[in-house]
Design an enzyme around this catalytic site. Structure first.
Site, PDB file in Angstrom:
ATOM      1  N   ARG A 133      16.563 -16.183  -5.469  1.00 19.90           N
ATOM      2  CA  ARG A 133      15.965 -16.113  -6.814  1.00 19.90           C
ATOM      3  C   ARG A 133      14.439 -16.122  -6.792  1.00 19.90           C
ATOM      4  NH1 ARG A 133      20.184 -19.464  -7.115  1.00 19.90           N
ATOM      5  NH2 ARG A 133      22.020 -18.533  -8.056  1.00 19.90           N
ATOM      6  N   LYS A 155       4.989  -4.145 -10.136  1.00 15.74           N
ATOM      7  CA  LYS A 155       6.244  -3.392 -10.212  1.00 15.74           C
ATOM      8  C   LYS A 155       6.830  -3.279  -8.815  1.00 15.74           C
ATOM      9  CE  LYS A 155       5.388  -0.373 -14.192  1.00 15.74           C
ATOM     10  NZ  LYS A 155       5.283   1.047 -14.623  1.00 15.74           N
ATOM     11  N   GLU A 197      -4.988   9.120  -7.412  1.00 13.66           N
ATOM     12  CA  GLU A 197      -4.905   7.946  -8.290  1.00 13.66           C
ATOM     13  C   GLU A 197      -6.286   7.315  -8.495  1.00 13.66           C
ATOM     14  OE1 GLU A 197      -2.104   7.535  -9.820  1.00 13.66           O
ATOM     15  OE2 GLU A 197      -0.444   8.127  -8.503  1.00 13.66           O
ATOM     16  N   LYS A 239      -7.041  -1.057 -12.600  1.00 12.90           N
ATOM     17  CA  LYS A 239      -5.598  -1.215 -12.801  1.00 12.90           C
ATOM     18  C   LYS A 239      -5.262  -2.655 -13.184  1.00 12.90           C
ATOM     19  CE  LYS A 239      -0.945  -0.333 -11.274  1.00 12.90           C
ATOM     20  NZ  LYS A 239       0.001   0.195 -10.285  1.00 12.90           N
ATOM     21  N   GLU A 249       4.242  -3.215 -19.590  1.00 11.41           N
ATOM     22  CA  GLU A 249       4.225  -1.857 -20.118  1.00 11.41           C
ATOM     23  C   GLU A 249       4.754  -1.769 -21.544  1.00 11.41           C
ATOM     24  OE1 GLU A 249       4.905   1.107 -17.215  1.00 11.41           O
ATOM     25  OE2 GLU A 249       4.694   2.743 -18.634  1.00 11.41           O
ATOM     26  N   ARG A 253      -0.569   0.086 -20.846  1.00 11.26           N
ATOM     27  CA  ARG A 253      -0.316   0.397 -19.444  1.00 11.26           C
ATOM     28  C   ARG A 253       0.079   1.857 -19.236  1.00 11.26           C
ATOM     29  NH1 ARG A 253       2.514  -3.594 -14.956  1.00 11.26           N
ATOM     30  NH2 ARG A 253       2.375  -2.101 -13.261  1.00 11.26           N
ATOM     31  N   ASN A 257      -0.379   6.557 -16.620  1.00  8.10           N
ATOM     32  CA  ASN A 257       0.454   7.733 -16.352  1.00  8.10           C
ATOM     33  C   ASN A 257      -0.283   9.041 -16.622  1.00  8.10           C
ATOM     34  OD1 ASN A 257       2.771   6.416 -15.438  1.00  8.10           O
ATOM     35  ND2 ASN A 257       3.395   5.957 -17.529  1.00  8.10           N
ATOM     36  N   HIS A 260       0.703  12.284 -15.036  1.00  7.43           N
ATOM     37  CA  HIS A 260       2.045  12.053 -14.499  1.00  7.43           C
ATOM     38  C   HIS A 260       3.144  12.792 -15.266  1.00  7.43           C
ATOM     39  CE1 HIS A 260      -0.024   9.081 -12.107  1.00  7.43           C
ATOM     40  NE2 HIS A 260       1.089   8.669 -11.520  1.00  7.43           N
ATOM     41  N   HIS A 264       5.304  14.657 -12.818  1.00  9.13           N
ATOM     42  CA  HIS A 264       6.746  14.410 -12.620  1.00  9.13           C
ATOM     43  C   HIS A 264       7.551  15.692 -12.781  1.00  9.13           C
ATOM     44  CE1 HIS A 264       6.230   9.865 -13.625  1.00  9.13           C
ATOM     45  NE2 HIS A 264       6.169  10.081 -12.318  1.00  9.13           N
ATOM     46  N   HIS A 277       3.600  12.834  -4.249  1.00  9.51           N
ATOM     47  CA  HIS A 277       3.377  12.365  -5.620  1.00  9.51           C
ATOM     48  C   HIS A 277       1.915  12.575  -6.031  1.00  9.51           C
ATOM     49  CE1 HIS A 277       3.544   9.845  -9.183  1.00  9.51           C
ATOM     50  NE2 HIS A 277       2.545   9.122  -8.712  1.00  9.51           N
TER      51      HIS A 277
HETATM   52  P1  NAD Z   1       4.777   5.743   1.846  1.00  9.28           P
HETATM   53  O1  NAD Z   1       4.965   4.301   1.777  1.00  9.28           O
HETATM   54  O2  NAD Z   1       5.986   6.581   2.059  1.00  9.28           O
HETATM   55  O3  NAD Z   1       3.684   6.097   2.967  1.00  9.28           O
HETATM   56  C1  NAD Z   1       3.413   7.445   3.264  1.00  9.28           C
HETATM   57  C2  NAD Z   1       3.621   7.731   4.759  1.00  9.28           C
HETATM   58  O4  NAD Z   1       2.536   7.166   5.508  1.00  9.28           O
HETATM   59  C3  NAD Z   1       4.873   7.093   5.323  1.00  9.28           C
HETATM   60  O5  NAD Z   1       5.426   7.936   6.302  1.00  9.28           O
HETATM   61  C4  NAD Z   1       4.338   5.820   5.965  1.00  9.28           C
HETATM   62  O6  NAD Z   1       5.163   5.279   6.941  1.00  9.28           O
HETATM   63  C5  NAD Z   1       3.038   6.300   6.528  1.00  9.28           C
HETATM   64  N1  NAD Z   1       2.009   5.296   6.735  1.00  9.28           N
HETATM   65  C6  NAD Z   1       1.798   4.167   6.036  1.00  9.28           C
HETATM   66  N2  NAD Z   1       0.680   3.566   6.453  1.00  9.28           N
HETATM   67  C7  NAD Z   1       0.171   4.321   7.452  1.00  9.28           C
HETATM   68  C8  NAD Z   1      -0.973   4.210   8.268  1.00  9.28           C
HETATM   69  N3  NAD Z   1      -1.852   3.228   8.089  1.00  9.28           N
HETATM   70  N4  NAD Z   1      -1.176   5.149   9.207  1.00  9.28           N
HETATM   71  C9  NAD Z   1      -0.316   6.183   9.347  1.00  9.28           C
HETATM   72  N5  NAD Z   1       0.781   6.349   8.600  1.00  9.28           N
HETATM   73  C10 NAD Z   1       1.020   5.423   7.653  1.00  9.28           C
HETATM   74  O7  NAD Z   1       4.089   6.321   0.514  1.00  9.28           O
HETATM   75  P2  NAD Z   1       2.901   5.766  -0.398  1.00  9.28           P
HETATM   76  O8  NAD Z   1       2.220   6.971  -0.880  1.00  9.28           O
HETATM   77  O9  NAD Z   1       2.136   4.687   0.244  1.00  9.28           O
HETATM   78  O10 NAD Z   1       3.708   5.107  -1.606  1.00  9.28           O
HETATM   79  C11 NAD Z   1       4.605   5.852  -2.389  1.00  9.28           C
HETATM   80  C12 NAD Z   1       5.621   4.919  -2.979  1.00  9.28           C
HETATM   81  O11 NAD Z   1       4.948   3.986  -3.808  1.00  9.28           O
HETATM   82  C13 NAD Z   1       6.656   5.601  -3.836  1.00  9.28           C
HETATM   83  O12 NAD Z   1       7.927   5.098  -3.517  1.00  9.28           O
HETATM   84  C14 NAD Z   1       6.273   5.208  -5.246  1.00  9.28           C
HETATM   85  O13 NAD Z   1       7.386   5.128  -6.121  1.00  9.28           O
HETATM   86  C15 NAD Z   1       5.645   3.878  -5.026  1.00  9.28           C
HETATM   87  N6  NAD Z   1       4.670   3.497  -6.059  1.00  9.28           N
HETATM   88  C16 NAD Z   1       4.815   2.286  -6.651  1.00  9.28           C
HETATM   89  C17 NAD Z   1       3.934   1.867  -7.616  1.00  9.28           C
HETATM   90  C18 NAD Z   1       4.070   0.505  -8.206  1.00  9.28           C
HETATM   91  O14 NAD Z   1       3.406   0.211  -9.212  1.00  9.28           O
HETATM   92  N7  NAD Z   1       4.875  -0.355  -7.639  1.00  9.28           N
HETATM   93  C19 NAD Z   1       2.869   2.698  -7.984  1.00  9.28           C
HETATM   94  C20 NAD Z   1       2.725   3.921  -7.351  1.00  9.28           C
HETATM   95  C21 NAD Z   1       3.637   4.313  -6.393  1.00  9.28           C
HETATM   96 MG    MG Z   2       1.307   7.519  -9.622  1.00  7.52          MG
END
Ligand code: NAD
Ligand code: MG
Length: 373
Positions: A133, A155, A197, A239, A249, A253, A257, A260, A264, A277
Site C-alpha cells: 500500500r 503520474k 517537451e 511543470k 488534472e 494541468r 498537453n 499533444h 497523439h 512521442h
Molecule cells: P524510455 O524510458 O523508453 O527511454 C528511451 C530509450 O532510452 C530506452 O531504450 C531506454 O532504455 C534508453 N535510455 C534511457 N536512459 C539512457 C541513457 N542514459 N543512455 C542511453 N540510453 C538510455 O522513454 P522516455 O522517453 O524516457 O519516456 C517515455 C515514457 O514516459 C512513456 O512511457 C511515457 O508514457 C512516459 N511519460 C510519463 C509522464 C508522466 O507524467 N509520468 C510524462 C511523459 C512521459
Molecule cells: Mg508528452
C-alpha cells in the site's frame, strides 16, 4: 524555490528545486556526477534498504556506479533489471518487480529507486504506490524526457493492451535525482524527443524561456552541461508550478498537453512507436501554432519561430498524411476531448496557453497546410 549546493566530497555541484506539495513535497536535484556521490545520495535517500529498478540498456552503463555509491552511503542494495522498451511497460514487468520485492522479503520501509527513462520511472512509481500500500520511491531519470517531464508530477502507471497509461496512480517520489552526466550516452533522437517537451514548457507559459531555448539550441544539442542544467531546471520549475496548482488534472494541468492533441493523432495514426512521442509532440506544436495563428491568437512571426525551433531541435515539422477523415477521427478519440467537442491547447500569444474548441473549417485549413502531400 531553487538553490545551489556544492558537495565537497566529490566535486559535484547541483541545483536543487523544491516541489511544494505540502506533506508530499520533495526536492529535485540537477547536476553532474551525482550518482557516485555517496554523501549526496545519503542526503537524498532516507531508508537503509534500496531496490533499484532499471533495464537492460541502462544497467550496463550506470548500475554498478550507482550501487557502489549507495553502498558507500551505507545502504543495502538489490537490483531488478527489466527488459527495455515501451512495449514492456506492462503488467508482466510490474509483477517482476513485485516478485523481487517479495522474494527479498522487502518491508514497508524499503525504498524503490527508478534508474532509467520514463518507462522505468512510471512502472517503478506505480509499483511503489501499490507494494504494501505504498513504499518510499526515488526517481533517477536518465533520459532528457524523463528529467524534464515524466519524473515531475506524480503520474505513474503501465499500459494496457487497450490503451496507453490506462492503469496507474498519482504517487509522488521522495526525491528526484537528475544526473546530466547520464545524457552523454543518450542517442541524439532521444535527446531531441526530450527537447520537444522543453520547447513546450516555454511556449505555454514563459516567452523569455522560449527566447533562451532559441539562443541555446546548439548548446543543448551538443549536451553542454550549463545549458542542459538550465533547461532541465526551468522545465521542472514550470511543470512543478502547474502541478502544484492542479495536482490531479482538474483544469490548468491540461495546458501541458500543448501539441499533444495533434501528436497523439500522429502516434496512433501511424501506430505507436513509429515516431517517438517527442517527435509527434514537436510536429503537433507546429500544427497547434498554425491553428493559433489562423484564429488570430498569434502572429505569423511567432508561428514561424515555433516551427524553426522545432526543426532546430532535430524534430519533424511536417505531419504524416493520414487522410483528412482519419485525422479528425483520431483527434476526436483524444482523452482531452469531453462531450464530443475537441478541446485544443492553443497559444494566445506565444508564452501563454488557452484551452478552447475550434471551428472545424479552420482546423481543416491547418491540417491541409501542415500535412505532407
Ligand atoms: P524510455 O524510458 O523508453 O527511454 C528511451 C530509450 O532510452 C530506452 O531504450 C531506454 O532504455 C534508453 N535510455 C534511457 N536512459 C539512457 C541513457 N542514459 N543512455 C542511453 N540510453 C538510455 O522513454 P522516455 O522517453 O524516457 O519516456 C517515455 C515514457 O514516459 C512513456 O512511457 C511515457 O508514457 C512516459 N511519460 C510519463 C509522464 C508522466 O507524467 N509520468 C510524462 C511523459 C512521459
Ligand atoms: Mg508528452
Amino acid at each position: 524555490s531553487t538553490k545551489q549546493t556544492m558537495s565537497p566530497e566529490n566535486n559535484s555541484s547541483s541545483k536543487v528545486l523544491n516541489v511544494d506539495l505540502g506533506e508530499r513535497s520533495y526536492p529535485i536535484s540537477i547536476g553532474s556526477s551525482l550518482l557516485s556521490d555517496s554523501q549526496f545520495l545519503q542526503s537524498q535517500i532516507k531508508g537503509k534498504r534500496i531496490v533499484i529498478v532499471t533495464n537492460t540498456v541502462v544497467a550496463p552503463i550506470y548500475l554498478a556506479g550507482l550501487e557502489a555509491g549507495l553502498r558507500a552511503a551505507g545502504k543495502d542494495v538489490v537490483s531488478v533489471v527489466l527488459p527495455d522498451g515501451e512495449e514492456q511497460k506492462n503488467w508482466t514487468s510490474l509483477m517482476l518487480i513485485f516478485d523481487a520485492l517479495l522474494e527479498q522479503k522487502c518491508d514497508r520501509k524499503t525504498t524503490l529507486l527508478a534508474l532509467g527513462g520514463g518507462v522505468i520511472g512510471d512502472m517503478t512509481g506505480f509499483a511503489a504506490s501499490a507494494y504494501m500500500r505504498g513504499v518510499p520511491f526515488v526517481q533517477v531519470p536518465t533520459t532528457l524526457l524523463s528529467q524534464v517531464d515524466s519524473s515531475v508530477g506524480g503520474k505513474t502507471g503501465i499500459n494496457h493492451p487497450l490503451g496507453k497509461n490506462m492503469i496507474g496512480a498519482f504517487y509522488q517520489p521522495q526525491a528526484v535525482i537528475a544526473d546530466i552526466g547520464t545524457l552523454q550516452s543518450l542517442p541524439d533522437k532521444e535527446l531531441s524527443a526530450g527537447l520537444a517537451e522543453v520547447i513546450k514548457h516555454g511556449a505555454i507559459i514563459d516567452a523569455a524561456f522560449f527566447d533562451w531555448i532559441e539562443a541555446n539550441m546548439a548548446a543543448l544539442r551538443a549536451k553542454d552541461a550549463a545549458a542542459l542544467t538550465h533547461a532541465i531546471l526551468r522545465s521542472c520549475e514550470i511543470k512543478a508550478d502547474i502541478v502544484r496548482q492542479d495536482e490531479r488534472e482538474g483544469g490548468l494541468r491540461a495546458i501541458l498537453n500543448f501539441g499533444h492533441t495533434f501528436g497523439h493523432a500522429i502516434e496512433s495514426g501511424l501506430g505507436y512507436g513509429k515516431w517517438l512521442h517527442g517527435e509527434a509532440v514537436g510536429c503537433g506544436m507546429v500544427m497547434a501554432a498554425d491553428l493559433s495563428c489562423r484564429l488570430g491568437y498569434m502572429d505569423y512571426v511567432s508561428k514561424t519561430r515555433i516551427k524553426q525551433l522545432v526543426e532546430a531541435a532535430g524534430l519533424p515539422t511536417v505531419a504524416p498524411d493520414l487522410g483528412e477523415e482519419r485525422w479528425l477521427e483520431l483527434m476526436e478519440v483524444d482523452k482531452k476531448n469531453e462531450g464530443g467537442k475537441i478541446k485544443f491547447i492553443l497559444l494566445k500569444p506565444l508564452g501563454q496557453a488557452v484551452i478552447t474548441s475550434v471551428p472545424q473549417d479552420i482546423l481543416l485549413q491547418t491540417l491541409r497546410s501542415c500535412i505532407s502531400h
